[in-house]
Design a protein around this motif. Structure first.
Motif, mmCIF file in Angstrom:
data_model
loop_
_atom_site.group_PDB
_atom_site.id
_atom_site.type_symbol
_atom_site.label_atom_id
_atom_site.label_comp_id
_atom_site.label_asym_id
_atom_site.label_seq_id
_atom_site.Cartn_x
_atom_site.Cartn_y
_atom_site.Cartn_z
ATOM 1 N N GLU A 25 -34.362 37.071 -32.105
ATOM 2 C CA GLU A 25 -35.680 36.542 -32.328
ATOM 3 C C GLU A 25 -36.733 36.089 -31.204
ATOM 4 O O GLU A 25 -37.946 36.085 -31.193
ATOM 5 N N LEU A 26 -35.867 35.707 -30.034
ATOM 6 C CA LEU A 26 -36.681 35.226 -28.901
ATOM 7 C C LEU A 26 -37.340 36.357 -28.069
ATOM 8 O O LEU A 26 -38.024 36.314 -27.208
ATOM 9 N N ALA A 27 -36.295 37.477 -27.970
ATOM 10 C CA ALA A 27 -37.034 38.625 -27.182
ATOM 11 C C ALA A 27 -38.031 39.218 -27.513
ATOM 12 O O ALA A 27 -38.723 38.857 -28.807
ATOM 13 N N PRO A 28 -38.827 39.912 -26.696
ATOM 14 C CA PRO A 28 -38.341 40.024 -25.465
ATOM 15 C C PRO A 28 -39.022 39.024 -24.498
ATOM 16 O O PRO A 28 -38.418 39.004 -23.144
ATOM 17 N N GLN A 29 -39.699 38.123 -24.873
ATOM 18 C CA GLN A 29 -40.332 37.010 -23.824
ATOM 19 C C GLN A 29 -39.324 36.225 -23.292
ATOM 20 O O GLN A 29 -39.617 35.464 -22.133
ATOM 21 N N LEU A 30 -38.413 35.893 -23.944
ATOM 22 C CA LEU A 30 -37.466 34.618 -23.807
ATOM 23 C C LEU A 30 -36.066 34.903 -23.949
ATOM 24 O O LEU A 30 -35.807 35.709 -24.892
ATOM 25 N N THR A 31 -35.230 34.056 -23.165
ATOM 26 C CA THR A 31 -33.805 34.107 -23.473
ATOM 27 C C THR A 31 -33.344 32.609 -23.700
ATOM 28 O O THR A 31 -34.134 31.720 -23.754
ATOM 29 N N GLY A 33 -31.232 30.748 -22.465
ATOM 30 C CA GLY A 33 -31.067 29.825 -21.519
ATOM 31 C C GLY A 33 -32.552 29.420 -20.964
ATOM 32 O O GLY A 33 -32.555 28.348 -20.516
ATOM 33 N N GLN A 34 -33.480 30.422 -20.994
ATOM 34 C CA GLN A 34 -34.888 30.038 -20.412
ATOM 35 C C GLN A 34 -35.282 29.009 -21.371
ATOM 36 O O GLN A 34 -36.234 28.243 -21.263
ATOM 37 N N LEU A 35 -35.071 29.057 -22.721
ATOM 38 C CA LEU A 35 -35.382 27.993 -23.664
ATOM 39 C C LEU A 35 -34.778 26.924 -23.485
ATOM 40 O O LEU A 35 -35.682 25.892 -23.535
ATOM 41 N N GLN A 36 -33.555 26.666 -22.961
ATOM 42 C CA GLN A 36 -32.981 25.453 -22.596
ATOM 43 C C GLN A 36 -33.840 24.993 -21.527
ATOM 44 O O GLN A 36 -33.935 23.724 -21.496
ATOM 45 N N VAL A 37 -33.969 25.647 -20.452
ATOM 46 C CA VAL A 37 -34.941 24.755 -19.480
ATOM 47 C C VAL A 37 -36.260 24.436 -19.887
ATOM 48 O O VAL A 37 -36.655 23.393 -19.343
ATOM 49 N N LEU A 38 -36.795 25.408 -20.575
ATOM 50 C CA LEU A 38 -38.425 24.898 -21.229
ATOM 51 C C LEU A 38 -38.194 23.548 -21.827
ATOM 52 O O LEU A 38 -39.025 22.845 -21.968
ATOM 53 N N THR A 93 -45.882 26.702 -16.863
ATOM 54 C CA THR A 93 -47.321 27.352 -17.055
ATOM 55 C C THR A 93 -47.664 26.862 -18.714
ATOM 56 O O THR A 93 -46.804 26.436 -19.585
ATOM 57 N N ASP A 94 -49.043 27.417 -18.757
ATOM 58 C CA ASP A 94 -49.405 27.222 -20.501
ATOM 59 C C ASP A 94 -48.437 28.244 -21.174
ATOM 60 O O ASP A 94 -48.047 28.040 -22.296
ATOM 61 N N MET A 95 -48.205 29.427 -20.651
ATOM 62 C CA MET A 95 -47.427 30.502 -21.292
ATOM 63 C C MET A 95 -46.015 30.015 -21.491
ATOM 64 O O MET A 95 -45.591 30.062 -22.739
ATOM 65 N N GLY A 96 -45.454 29.188 -20.740
ATOM 66 C CA GLY A 96 -44.225 28.807 -20.852
ATOM 67 C C GLY A 96 -44.039 27.417 -21.897
ATOM 68 O O GLY A 96 -43.078 27.276 -22.615
ATOM 69 N N ARG A 97 -45.209 26.698 -21.853
ATOM 70 C CA ARG A 97 -45.432 25.790 -22.938
ATOM 71 C C ARG A 97 -45.469 26.154 -24.430
ATOM 72 O O ARG A 97 -44.756 25.961 -25.301
ATOM 73 N N ALA A 98 -46.476 27.390 -24.556
ATOM 74 C CA ALA A 98 -46.312 28.088 -25.825
ATOM 75 C C ALA A 98 -44.976 28.800 -25.909
ATOM 76 O O ALA A 98 -44.703 28.857 -27.332
ATOM 77 N N GLU A 99 -44.397 29.449 -25.174
ATOM 78 C CA GLU A 99 -43.252 29.982 -25.350
ATOM 79 C C GLU A 99 -42.264 28.974 -25.912
ATOM 80 O O GLU A 99 -41.178 29.236 -26.829
ATOM 81 N N ALA A 100 -41.972 27.755 -25.037
ATOM 82 C CA ALA A 100 -41.109 26.529 -25.539
ATOM 83 C C ALA A 100 -41.363 26.187 -27.111
ATOM 84 O O ALA A 100 -40.477 26.184 -27.905
ATOM 85 N N GLU A 101 -42.550 26.039 -27.457
ATOM 86 C CA GLU A 101 -42.992 25.621 -28.764
ATOM 87 C C GLU A 101 -42.566 26.723 -29.710
ATOM 88 O O GLU A 101 -41.850 26.498 -30.707
ATOM 89 N N ARG A 102 -42.715 27.938 -29.341
ATOM 90 C CA ARG A 102 -42.394 29.041 -30.413
ATOM 91 C C ARG A 102 -40.805 29.195 -30.310
ATOM 92 O O ARG A 102 -40.268 29.358 -31.520
ATOM 93 N N GLY A 103 -39.906 28.941 -29.189
ATOM 94 C CA GLY A 103 -38.674 28.961 -29.146
ATOM 95 C C GLY A 103 -37.914 27.984 -29.929
ATOM 96 O O GLY A 103 -36.842 28.156 -30.806
ATOM 97 N N VAL A 106 -38.188 28.827 -33.700
ATOM 98 C CA VAL A 106 -37.315 30.088 -34.086
ATOM 99 C C VAL A 106 -36.016 29.509 -34.166
ATOM 100 O O VAL A 106 -35.273 29.686 -35.258
ATOM 101 N N ARG A 107 -35.402 28.643 -33.205
ATOM 102 C CA ARG A 107 -34.216 27.933 -33.332
ATOM 103 C C ARG A 107 -34.257 26.944 -34.513
ATOM 104 O O ARG A 107 -33.312 27.066 -35.250
ATOM 105 N N SER A 108 -35.215 26.101 -34.724
ATOM 106 C CA SER A 108 -35.145 25.282 -36.041
ATOM 107 C C SER A 108 -35.145 26.283 -37.324
ATOM 108 O O SER A 108 -34.558 25.875 -38.474
ATOM 109 N N ASP A 109 -35.841 27.292 -37.366
ATOM 110 C CA ASP A 109 -35.964 28.213 -38.540
ATOM 111 C C ASP A 109 -34.495 28.835 -38.718
ATOM 112 O O ASP A 109 -33.989 28.942 -39.903
#
Length: 171
Positions: A25-31, A33-38, A93-103, A106-109
């Motif tokens: 569900e995170l793919a292709p923008q995020l993994t 591990g990247q979600l952990q960092v964000l 970045t703004d994109m990183g912040r948006a992907e963190a919120e999305r990720g 996704v995890r919560s869902d």
């Protein structure tokens, strides 16, 4: 011994299923591990790459590689410290912040879909019991003793009375 084996079997299946769903569900923008960092950066931004080490259970080289990929993907940017050029700060970045919120959603869902199989009471009990097994939750007796040492307020007494039957029954 059979109970421990059953616990391990169930726990491994659950975490494997969650991991597979999360990666899909995170793919292709995020993994994952990247979600952990964000997620860490949401709390502690900016961070030095070395600040990530205790949280990610990996090597400095792996963190550098991870940050390289995240930077190429537009999730983070690195900047040298103005006062000490040896220090590098990592910013979302703004994109990183948006992907963190999305990720995080996704995890919560994913977790929510698993937990919705249980009643509210059993969900609360599960969280409590896993906290005890993990050592992140002090026992009711420990909390009660600590409350007796501190000055007792009416609110704390009411909370203790409300929790006592459920926690005492659940050990």
């Amino acid at each position: 011994m059979e109970m421990q084996a059953e616990f391990v079997k169930s726990w491994m299946k659950l975490t494997k299923d969650w991991h597979a769903q999360l990666e899909a569900e995170l793919a292709p923008q995020l993994t994952e591990g990247q979600l952990q960092v964000l997620e860490l950066m949401l709390q502690f931004e900016p961070m030095k790459p070395s600040d990530l080490l205790p949280h990610l259970e990996t090597t400095p080289a792996a963190i550098t590689t991870l940050l390289d990929r995240m930077e190429r993907g537009g999730l983070v940017r690195r900047e040298r410290d103005a006062g000490d050029r040896r220090i590098v700060w990592v910013h979302m970045t703004d994109m990183g912040r948006a992907e963190a919120e999305r990720g995080l959603k996704v995890r919560s869902d994913i977790v929510g879909r698993s937990l919705e199989r249980l009643s509210l009471h059993n969900r609360q009990l599960l969280v409590y019991l896993i906290g005890k097994v993990a050592g992140t939750r002090e026992s009711f007796a420990d909390r009660t003793a600590a409350e007796r040492k501190s000055s007792g307020s009416a609110a704390r007494s009411a909370e203790k009375a409300a929790l006592a039957p459920a926690e005492a029954a659940n050990g």
